[in-house]
Design a protein around this motif. Structure first.
Motif, PDB file in Angstrom:
ATOM      1  N   LYS A   1       0.839  -1.191   0.000  1.00  0.00           N
ATOM      2  CA  LYS A   1       0.000   0.000   0.000  1.00  0.00           C
ATOM      3  C   LYS A   1       0.879   1.248   0.000  1.00  0.00           C
TER       4      LYS A   1
ATOM      5  N   GLN B   1      -7.704   5.166   7.101  1.00  0.00           N
ATOM      6  CA  GLN B   1      -7.369   3.888   6.471  1.00  0.00           C
ATOM      7  C   GLN B   1      -6.439   4.059   5.276  1.00  0.00           C
ATOM      8  N   ASP B   2      -5.767   5.213   5.258  1.00  0.00           N
ATOM      9  CA  ASP B   2      -4.780   5.470   4.214  1.00  0.00           C
ATOM     10  C   ASP B   2      -3.392   5.687   4.817  1.00  0.00           C
TER      11      ASP B   2
ATOM     12  N   SER C   1       3.857  -1.165   3.834  1.00  0.00           N
ATOM     13  CA  SER C   1       3.563   0.255   3.628  1.00  0.00           C
ATOM     14  C   SER C   1       4.736   0.958   2.963  1.00  0.00           C
TER      15      SER C   1
ATOM     16  N   ASP D   1       0.205   4.488   7.114  1.00  0.00           N
ATOM     17  CA  ASP D   1       1.125   3.366   7.237  1.00  0.00           C
ATOM     18  C   ASP D   1       0.749   2.453   8.404  1.00  0.00           C
TER      19      ASP D   1
ATOM     20  N   TYR E   1      -0.389  -5.363   5.280  1.00  0.00           N
ATOM     21  CA  TYR E   1       0.194  -4.830   4.054  1.00  0.00           C
ATOM     22  C   TYR E   1       1.598  -4.282   4.323  1.00  0.00           C
TER      23      TYR E   1
ATOM     24  N   CYS F   1       1.043   4.892   1.180  1.00  0.00           N
ATOM     25  CA  CYS F   1       0.349   5.463   2.331  1.00  0.00           C
ATOM     26  C   CYS F   1       0.856   6.855   2.664  1.00  0.00           C
TER      27      CYS F   1
ATOM     28  N   ALA G   1      -2.166   0.234   7.312  1.00  0.00           N
ATOM     29  CA  ALA G   1      -1.725  -0.775   6.350  1.00  0.00           C
ATOM     30  C   ALA G   1      -0.962  -1.898   7.040  1.00  0.00           C
TER      31      ALA G   1
END
Length: 255
Positions: free
Chosen positions: A182, A220-221, A233, A223, A231, A184, A226
């Motif tokens: 992701k 929800q965006d 980051s 690091d 995920y 981020c 994520a």
């Protein structure tokens, strides 16, 4: 095609398993030169050595495939040495890490790992800081080698925006638990800190800094989100610290 020249550094010292994993991956991509601290330099931030001597020692054998040096200074000192004293040309990429422990969110400010990457960025070198959310000396770095290679190749092939370096953090997950990557923003978080006061056998006070990491950001965006979801980051980090959005407000002051 000519192999890219890659500078490898870290803050956990040249003997740390994280940097050995990073060296192994980078050796698949180009010509590697390592300049790393001779002892742990975690949480040194962007410190440089100006009030004491610095020592640089070549530790690789003559003719070895990878040239390695240790430096008695900070991670930023290592990059300065590499650029100004060791390398005959500017490297095509600088990678720092893989750090033993998180450098997500506000930790980027204190991180020696990321400060080495930032110093390379200041020098105009595309740079990436890699960290794994596991402080164990024997952490599993094997799982993340393909991702390190993938990200490094993207940077080598496509470059980075001007004055930007990448902060990459890996969650402590097994291979089958990773959900992907992701892009981020840095989460807003703080350390609630305190000093643990103790006494020496002679009765003199001394202190250990302790603290609790508190994530104040529910987005929800980020690091932190994520990494918590499994995920990897990637946060693009800029080292121009100007608060551009505040300039107009300050221009309205009676100055």
């Amino acid at each position: 095609m000519k192999k890219p020249l890659i500078l490898v550094t870290n803050d956990d010292s040249i003997s740390a398993p994280g940097i050995r994993a990073l060296i192994e991956v980078m050796n698949e991509l180009g010509t590697v030169v390592v300049v790393a601290p001779d002892s742990p330099q975690s949480a040194m931030g962007h410190a440089i050595t100006i009030n004491s001597m610095l020592h640089l020692n070549k530790v690789s054998a003559e003719g070895a495939a990878i040239t390695e040096y240790t430096c008695s200074g900070t991670p930023v000192d290592c990059v300065k040495f590499a650029v100004n004293e060791i390398l005959k040309q500017k490297p095509d990429l600088c990678v720092s890490g893989v750090n033993h422990g998180s450098n997500s969110s506000i930790n980027v400010i204190y991180s020696g790992t990321m400060s080495a990457a930032v110093e390379a960025g200041i020098e105009g070198i595309p740079a990436i800081g890699f960290s794994l959310l596991d402080y164990d000396w024997n952490a599993d770095f094997e799982t993340f080698k393909p991702y390190i290679k993938q990200i490094a190749l993207e940077v080598l092939e496509k470059g980075l925006p001007e004055n930007v370096v990448l902060n990459v953090n890996f969650p402590k997950k097994k291979k089958n638990e990773l959900k992907g990557i992701k892009i981020c923003r840095q989460a807003k978080a703080i350390w609630a800190e305190k000093f643990d006061k103790r006494k020496t056998p002679q009765g003199k006070d001394y202190y250990w800094l302790t603290g609790e990491f508190i994530n104040l950001d529910k987005g929800q965006d980020t690091d932190e989100w994520a990494l918590g979801q499994g995920y990897i980051s990637i946060v693009p980090v800029q080292f121009d610290m100007t608060a551009h959005h505040a300039i107009q407000q300050l221009n309205n002051w009676n100055l």
